[in-house]
Design an enzyme around this catalytic site. Structure first.
Site, PDB file in Angstrom:
ATOM      1  N   GLN A  29      42.171  15.661  17.825  1.00 50.94           N
ATOM      2  CA  GLN A  29      42.756  16.192  16.319  1.00 50.94           C
ATOM      3  C   GLN A  29      42.166  15.765  15.385  1.00 50.94           C
ATOM      4  OE1 GLN A  29      45.792  19.003  15.474  1.00 50.94           O
ATOM      5  NE2 GLN A  29      43.875  18.704  14.244  1.00 50.94           N
ATOM      6  N   HIS A  81      37.860  23.953  18.426  1.00 53.33           N
ATOM      7  CA  HIS A  81      38.348  24.333  17.151  1.00 53.33           C
ATOM      8  C   HIS A  81      36.899  24.428  16.177  1.00 53.33           C
ATOM      9  CE1 HIS A  81      42.159  23.624  18.915  1.00 53.33           C
ATOM     10  NE2 HIS A  81      42.786  23.957  17.747  1.00 53.33           N
ATOM     11  N   ASP A 109      48.630  30.077  19.349  1.00 51.30           N
ATOM     12  CA  ASP A 109      48.237  28.763  18.598  1.00 51.30           C
ATOM     13  C   ASP A 109      49.615  28.030  18.364  1.00 51.30           C
ATOM     14  OD1 ASP A 109      46.757  26.852  17.508  1.00 51.30           O
ATOM     15  OD2 ASP A 109      46.488  28.033  15.439  1.00 51.30           O
ATOM     16  N   HIS A 116      45.079  29.964  23.659  1.00 51.26           N
ATOM     17  CA  HIS A 116      45.077  29.147  22.602  1.00 51.26           C
ATOM     18  C   HIS A 116      46.423  28.637  21.970  1.00 51.26           C
ATOM     19  CE1 HIS A 116      42.463  26.834  19.482  1.00 51.26           C
ATOM     20  NE2 HIS A 116      43.755  26.917  18.863  1.00 51.26           N
ATOM     21  N   GLU A 118      37.401  26.185  11.157  1.00 54.88           N
ATOM     22  CA  GLU A 118      39.057  26.524  10.823  1.00 54.88           C
ATOM     23  C   GLU A 118      38.898  26.337   9.080  1.00 54.88           C
ATOM     24  OE1 GLU A 118      43.576  26.569  11.737  1.00 54.88           O
ATOM     25  OE2 GLU A 118      42.325  25.169  12.822  1.00 54.88           O
ATOM     26  N   HIS A 145      49.201  24.750  21.188  1.00 57.36           N
ATOM     27  CA  HIS A 145      49.344  23.073  21.062  1.00 57.36           C
ATOM     28  C   HIS A 145      50.907  23.224  21.598  1.00 57.36           C
ATOM     29  CE1 HIS A 145      45.670  22.549  18.750  1.00 57.36           C
ATOM     30  NE2 HIS A 145      45.897  23.977  18.352  1.00 57.36           N
ATOM     31  N   TRP A 171      52.257  23.357  11.705  1.00 56.66           N
ATOM     32  CA  TRP A 171      51.662  24.228  11.254  1.00 56.66           C
ATOM     33  C   TRP A 171      52.142  25.863  11.175  1.00 56.66           C
ATOM     34  CZ3 TRP A 171      50.325  20.507  14.654  1.00 56.66           C
ATOM     35  CH2 TRP A 171      49.144  19.596  14.299  1.00 56.66           C
TER      36      TRP A 171
END
Length: 425
Positions: free
Chosen positions: A149, A207, A306, A54, A210, A56, A312
């Protein structure tokens, strides 16, 4: 090549690993052969490579562009990413992604599943990461997820862009149901995305929930669709953080449904311990999903990195042992059995989740290996040791020196190392 005197993740010691033609040919003590190159593991841990299921990569290493996330919240991060997207170029995404891949290989990562945003009509990130996937294939496996997203329905062109991305060669169907405008839209998106995955024969990775909201329950729908469509382990629910806020009665029902469906779960310890609970004062929730309970029910639970230095998360180094280390503390999972399970959560569990073929340390497996400066998996999680050698198809692609410090202390040794202690049985 021969790797001598290795300790394997299952605890076997004094093992030799014979490699030729990019494959492991034999594993056992005292193999009577000579290689053009031999590595003496000297009792250290030799593992298959780390797997990050996982990530990005389209956003990685973009920290500070165009600004920093001041609140540290998930919602500001998503808004900040929205500001950054119009500024993206393929060249910039490729350059950052390749730099991250260099870092990942040096950390012993052999495969990454990366979500790529499809809510940009130009599909800049998609096309960039398809290029990166081809360029790094000789030394790193990338699996791309088409990720809307801004929401499959919330973003006007997300659905058509997701289909375009899949047509271009993106591997996995992604989604984010809890970010749709209504709970019902989120539920419908789960159904549509799972049906799309079933129709196209693709894996699905959403996702899911979350959130700190105990009423965010899209994973229930995901488990239902997984079972209804017979998708089983082709489906993954990532994050699942709302489960830490649910009442125990409902969670016990939900965990059984997840287990019954055969789907996978992904927890992202570094990011979820950072982003969740931001609206709490005290007591403050840790924000991780119910890892031990899911594992006890037989659900495969993997840990993901992640984010690294993006809107983030401003930290990160591509070290999956750092991820496992945080998981041990934040879940918590501190028995020796649990710590070994944390190591598995960044190796064999995500490898199975991604469907990687030839993964492991056994005859016939790909000769993708990492020699760690640690005695066993527990010590590896404890000290996050140097990756002394990283092998891909039997060829060394990265190497590092052991971590030592010189001492200038009267009556004490001249140097100190940080591992080599054998964990109790």
């Amino acid at each position: 090549m021969i790797v001598r005197n290795a300790t394997l993740p299952d605890g076997q010691t004094g093992m030799d690993i014979l490699i030729s033609d990019g494959l492991i040919q034999a594993v056992g003590p005292g193999i009577e052969a000579s290689g053009h190159e031999e590595i003496d593991a000297a009792g250290r841990l030799v593992s298959p490579p780390f797997v990050d299921c996982h990530f990005h990569m389209d956003a990685t290493l973009s920290l500070g562009t165009p600004r920093l996330n001041r609140s540290g919240t998930l919602l500001e991060a998503i808004a900040l990413w929205g500001e950054l997207k119009p500024m993206l170029t393929q060249e910039a995404v490729i350059e950052r992604a390749l730099r991250y891949c260099d870092m990942a290989v040096a950390q012993g990562i052999g495969a990454i599943r990366t979500h790529v945003d499809v809510c940009d009509d130009t599909l800049t990130g998609v096309e960039a990461l398809i290029e990166v996937r081809a360029r790094v294939a000789p030394y790193l496996t990338l699996q791309l997820v088409a990720f809307p997203q801004d929401g499959l329905y919330r973003s006007p062109t997300a659905r058509q862009n997701l289909l375009r991305a899949l047509d271009l060669g993106v591997d996995v169907v992604g989604g984010i149901p809890h970010f749709e405008r209504t709970m019902e839209d989120g539920r419908r998106s789960v159904t549509e995305l799972c049906e799309l995955g079933a129709k196209l024969g693709r894996m699905v990775d959403l996702h899911c929930d979350e959130s700190d909201d105990p009423h965010s329950r899209h994973v229930e729908q995901l488990a239902y669709e997984t079972q209804r469509l017979g998708l089983s382990n082709r489906v993954t629910g990532s994050h699942l953080t709302s489960m830490h806020s649910m009442d125990n009665y409902y969670a016990s029902k939900l965990i059984d449904l997840i287990a019954e469906s055969g789907m996978n779960a992904v927890c992202n310890p570094l990011i979820n311990i950072t982003l969740q609970g931001r609206h709490d004062t005290y007591p403050r929730r840790r924000g991780l999903t119910r890892v031990p309970e899911l594992q006890a029910a037989g659900v495969p639970v993997a840990f993901g990195q992640d984010c690294v230095m993006d809107p983030w998360y401003s930290l990160g180094s591509g070290d999956m042992l750092e991820v496992a280390h945080m998981g041990v503390h934040a879940v918590p999972m501190t028995s020796l059995k649990d710590i070994r399970a944390a190591f598995d959560a960044v190796t064999v569990v995500p490898a199975a989740l991604m469907g990687l073929e030839g993964y492991g340390v056994a005859p016939g497996c790909k000769a993708d290996l990492v020699v760690l400066d640690a005695a066993d998996t527990v010590e590896a999680v404890r000290i996050k040791p140097a990756r002394l050698f990283v092998l891909r198809a039997g060829r060394v692609v990265a190497r590092a020196a052991p971590r030592t410090s010189s001492l200038e202390l009267p009556g004490r040794p001249a140097s100190v190392t940080f591992g080599r202690g054998i964990s109790p049985a």
